[in-house]
Scaffold this active site. Structure first.
Site, PDB file in Angstrom:
ATOM      1  N   ARG A 140       0.812  -1.218   0.000  1.00  0.00           N
ATOM      2  CA  ARG A 140       0.000   0.000   0.000  1.00  0.00           C
ATOM      3  C   ARG A 140       0.842   1.264   0.000  1.00  0.00           C
ATOM      4  O   ARG A 140       0.326   2.374  -0.117  1.00  0.00           O
ATOM      5  CB  ARG A 140      -0.923   0.019   1.220  1.00  0.00           C
ATOM      6  CG  ARG A 140      -1.884  -1.151   1.271  1.00  0.00           C
ATOM      7  CD  ARG A 140      -2.715  -1.077   2.511  1.00  0.00           C
ATOM      8  NE  ARG A 140      -3.557   0.093   2.497  1.00  0.00           N
ATOM      9  CZ  ARG A 140      -4.763   0.160   1.950  1.00  0.00           C
ATOM     10  NH1 ARG A 140      -5.276  -0.908   1.390  1.00  0.00           N
ATOM     11  NH2 ARG A 140      -5.451   1.257   1.962  1.00  0.00           N
ATOM     12  N   GLY A 157      -5.283   8.349   3.928  1.00  0.00           N
ATOM     13  CA  GLY A 157      -6.306   9.190   3.311  1.00  0.00           C
ATOM     14  C   GLY A 157      -5.777  10.604   3.164  1.00  0.00           C
ATOM     15  O   GLY A 157      -4.561  10.834   3.219  1.00  0.00           O
ATOM     16  N   GLU A 185      -2.776  -4.170 -21.369  1.00  0.00           N
ATOM     17  CA  GLU A 185      -2.391  -4.710 -20.066  1.00  0.00           C
ATOM     18  C   GLU A 185      -0.915  -5.134 -20.069  1.00  0.00           C
ATOM     19  O   GLU A 185      -0.193  -4.902 -19.104  1.00  0.00           O
ATOM     20  CB  GLU A 185      -3.328  -5.882 -19.712  1.00  0.00           C
ATOM     21  CG  GLU A 185      -3.037  -6.597 -18.413  1.00  0.00           C
ATOM     22  CD  GLU A 185      -3.119  -5.717 -17.160  1.00  0.00           C
ATOM     23  OE1 GLU A 185      -3.548  -4.560 -17.231  1.00  0.00           O
ATOM     24  OE2 GLU A 185      -2.701  -6.220 -16.103  1.00  0.00           O
ATOM     25  N   GLU A 215       4.966  -0.407 -15.487  1.00  0.00           N
ATOM     26  CA  GLU A 215       4.890  -0.159 -14.040  1.00  0.00           C
ATOM     27  C   GLU A 215       5.953  -0.895 -13.236  1.00  0.00           C
ATOM     28  O   GLU A 215       6.377  -0.401 -12.203  1.00  0.00           O
ATOM     29  CB  GLU A 215       3.490  -0.437 -13.485  1.00  0.00           C
ATOM     30  CG  GLU A 215       3.066  -1.871 -13.516  1.00  0.00           C
ATOM     31  CD  GLU A 215       1.654  -2.079 -12.975  1.00  0.00           C
ATOM     32  OE1 GLU A 215       1.168  -1.269 -12.194  1.00  0.00           O
ATOM     33  OE2 GLU A 215       1.041  -3.082 -13.348  1.00  0.00           O
TER      34      GLU A 215
HETATM   35  C1  F6R Z   1      -1.878  -2.370 -12.221  1.00  0.00           C
HETATM   36  C2  F6R Z   1      -2.741  -2.217 -11.077  1.00  0.00           C
HETATM   37  C3  F6R Z   1      -3.611  -1.027 -11.008  1.00  0.00           C
HETATM   38  C4  F6R Z   1      -5.003  -1.409 -10.488  1.00  0.00           C
HETATM   39  C5  F6R Z   1      -5.867  -0.160 -10.282  1.00  0.00           C
HETATM   40  C6  F6R Z   1      -7.272  -0.516  -9.855  1.00  0.00           C
HETATM   41  O1  F6R Z   1      -1.113  -3.535 -12.149  1.00  0.00           O
HETATM   42  O2  F6R Z   1      -2.752  -3.028 -10.191  1.00  0.00           O
HETATM   43  O3  F6R Z   1      -3.695  -0.391 -12.235  1.00  0.00           O
HETATM   44  O4  F6R Z   1      -5.582  -2.270 -11.405  1.00  0.00           O
HETATM   45  O5  F6R Z   1      -5.276   0.661  -9.330  1.00  0.00           O
HETATM   46  O6  F6R Z   1      -7.289  -1.232  -8.670  1.00  0.00           O
HETATM   47  P1  F6R Z   1      -8.578  -2.020  -8.188  1.00  0.00           P
HETATM   48  O7  F6R Z   1      -8.775  -3.142  -9.133  1.00  0.00           O
HETATM   49  O8  F6R Z   1      -8.264  -2.477  -6.799  1.00  0.00           O
HETATM   50  O9  F6R Z   1      -9.708  -1.052  -8.240  1.00  0.00           O
END
Ligand code: F6R
Length: 608
Positions: A29, A103, A480, A487
């Protein structure tokens, strides 16, 4: 983003080590700084700094902090650069209160000004520090810390998951949630708070997912939750989670990402066996009655949405609009009670997707969520839900959650097409049969192609750019694939419909420029052959993922080929992404990077 943890135990424990281990499970995170605060013998011990948790543990000796109550944080900087001062926990002027936060406090500048004018001295540039000073400000002699905490929280605007401890009430961890995720781990002789479930799994699999506007506290033996000033009963909200602690550890793999790529056959088979067809049919009835279908998500989830869009439009003839969640505003006036929104989010907490869901709901639109996290906010706020059963995904780059999302969405799209008689029964059954084989197919792709992907990564590791081109359903897979490389390997990669490359991008192509071609549909084979020739004529390094039946054709033309199974193109996106995930993974590792923790990224994006 950022991850928070709080642990309250009955006996004195090696609490620094416990918090450190929980934080490591939340490092996806955010990982630019971290810290821990513990109350010991009535005083606050705070250790924090810039860097990853493992390095900080060596320097600051988190593992040597003992106590009964403590909080911890791993940060993804928003307000204030990553530094020792800006690392959480933050304290008040008298070091009586420590706070961790995930947040953004949007009114922090006004609050800070007000607090500074009454003599509070700030030590960081963060928005979070105002919380500690606000609680200090509200703590009058004789007043209860819970009252002060409640008053402080009522002054905050923005998004927050907060954990707070104070020497004035040393057995409690106070918490509050607004938009940013927060759960309670319900243990024996200990209770916990955390941003996400994997953090608590080593100690308990019983969790309560907190809702927006809830505040309260935990002690080792007590849980108190209130909402709008009234106590909330929580016993019936305790969920037993089927994820195990092993699922949230590397299990012998060097990185979570590699483990999660390898887990895809299992994740697909678990998702398949968890699908309730009755639920899918109910969702399809809703879709069949709608005038317009919208699909949204961010990043990888948006790409899964594009796959669904293609199948729904082509096969079911539906009127589908797919958009990146943060761009929802454009569509607001086109939404009404006869619209349906499919919101895709593995975490179920992405703020952009959540905002789109809320805005569409206000217009009377029905919402179907596709998520990997039970009880997370987006499924909770939706009318219907389909869960993927990928297990916890810790690597920042989405892999197994992507393939399982596509599986669920494809089954849904095919079932709708069958229900509205756009797909004959025999064809529907054949496609479902092919979906059932995907766990085995995916397993054999990993077994056969992992070494070849490594060889390709050796070429890719020295490149600065790459193109990923496809046609039809190959386009979202190309997108993708490019996102994965960008990334985690930090190589500039762009994806285009192959036909579009001649309208500009090809100007960049020169000797050895890598161009990937995703060939999964017979219909487009000849057109893609033409595109390969164009790239070859400019000395590009061409790589094709193509069905086995065309492999000789492409082997003659391309510098590198990866042969894929001969399966229906509507099912093919799932296996096709796997080699592209592996190429990105090995390229990242060969460039000396950490694919689990790409710079500047966090797994769950809870700030707009
Ligand atoms: C790329 C990745 C991000 C998530 C995006 C949405 O590998 O992990 O692009 O796909 O931040 O995240 P969720 O699916 O949790 O809404």
């Amino acid at each position: 983003m950022c991850g928070i943890v709080g642990i309250a135990c009955l006996e004195i424990e090696n609490i620094g080590k416990m918090i450190r281990r929980c934080l490591e499970r939340l490092e996806y995170r955010g990982y630019d700084s971290a810290g821990i605060a513990v109350i010991k013998n009535g005083t606050l011990i705070v250790r924090k700094g810039r860097g990853k948790i493992a390095e900080l543990n060596k320097r600051l000796k988190f593992d040597e902090i003992y106590g009964k109550v403590g909080i911890g944080h791993t940060r993804w900087a928003t307000h204030g650069k990553p530094s020792d001062e800006n690392a959480h926990p933050h304290t008040d002027c008298r070091d009586m209160i420590a706070v961790v936060h995930n947040g953004i406090i949007s009114n922090y500048l006004e609050l800070r000004e007000k607090l500074e004018s009454t003599g509070h001295v700030f030590r960081s540039e963060t928005d979070t520090e105002v919380i500690a000073h606000l609680v200090e400000e509200h703590l009058r002699p004789g007043s209860e810390p819970l009252d002060a905490f409640r008053m402080a929280v009522s002054e905050l605007c923005g998004t927050y998951a907060i954990g707070l401890i104070t020497v004035l009430d040393p057995s409690k961890i106070f918490f509050a949630r607004m938009t940013s995720p927060l759960i309670i781990g319900v243990g024996e002789g200990m209770n916990m708070i955390a941003s996400d479930i994997p953090a608590v799994l080593e100690y308990t699999n019983r969790v309560i997912v907190l809702k927006d506007g809830e505040i309260g506290y935990i002690t080792p033996t007590e849980i108190y939750i209130e909402r709008e000033g009234r106590p909330v009963s929580w016993k019936e909200r305790v969920r037993v989670i089927s994820w195990s602690v092993d699922m949230a550890s590397k299990g012998g793999y060097p990185h979570f990402m590699l483990k999660e790529i390898h887990e895809q056959p299992l994740a697909l088979s678990n998702t398949l066996s968890g699908i309730e067809m009755e639920n899918i049919r109910n969702i399809c009835s809703l879709l069949a009655k709608s005038d317009r279908i919208f699909i949204t998500g961010a990043g990888t989830s948006y790409h899964a949405g594009l796959v669904c869009d293609y199948v729904l439009t082509e096969l079911a003839g539906a009127d589908v609009t797919t958009f990146i969640a943060s761009e929802y505003r454009k569509y607001i006036n086109a939404v009404d009670e006869r619209s349906v929104l499919i919101a895709i989010s593995q975490s179920g907490e992405t703020i952009d997707t959540l905002m789109a869901v809320r805005a569409f709901k206000e217009r009377g639109c029905r919402v179907i969520a596709v998520s990997n996290v039970v009880d997370s906010t987006i499924p909770r706020e939706s009318d219907m839900v389909v869960y993927t059963r990928a297990g916890p995904e810790i690597g920042v780059a989405a892999t197994k959650t992507f393939t399982t999302q596509i599986m669920v969405l494809t089954i849904m799209s095919l079932t709708l097409a069958y229900m509205i008689e756009r797909l004959r029964e025999a064809e529907y059954r054949e496609l479902i049969r092919q979906i059932r084989e995907l766990p085995t197919v995916t397993e054999s792709i990993i077994r056969m192609h992992e070494a070849r992907c490594m060889i390709l990564a050796r070429y890719m590791k020295n490149r600065a750019n790459a193109f990923y081109l496809g046609r039809g359903l190959g386009v979202p897979i190309a997108m993708e694939g490019a996102l994965k490389l960008k990334e985690i390997a930090y190589i500039h990669a762009e994806a285009y419909p192959a036909g579009e490359s001649k309208h500009g991008p090809i100007a960049l192509v020169e000797r050895d420029f890598p161009v990937f071609f995703v060939v999964l549909d017979d219909y487009y084979v000849e057109a893609i052959v033409g595109n390969v020739m164009e790239m070859r004529a400019r000395d590009a390094y061409t790589i094709a993922l193509a069905p086995r039946k065309y492999i000789y054709k492409f082997a003659k033309l391309c510098d590198y080929v990866i042969d894929m199974p001969n399966i229906d193109y509507r099912i093919a996106p799932i296996p096709y992404i796997v080699p592209l995930q592996l190429v990105a993974y090995y390229t990242s590792v060969m460039r000396g990077l950490d694919p689990d923790k790409p710079r500047n990224l966090a797994k769950t994006v809870t700030v707009e």
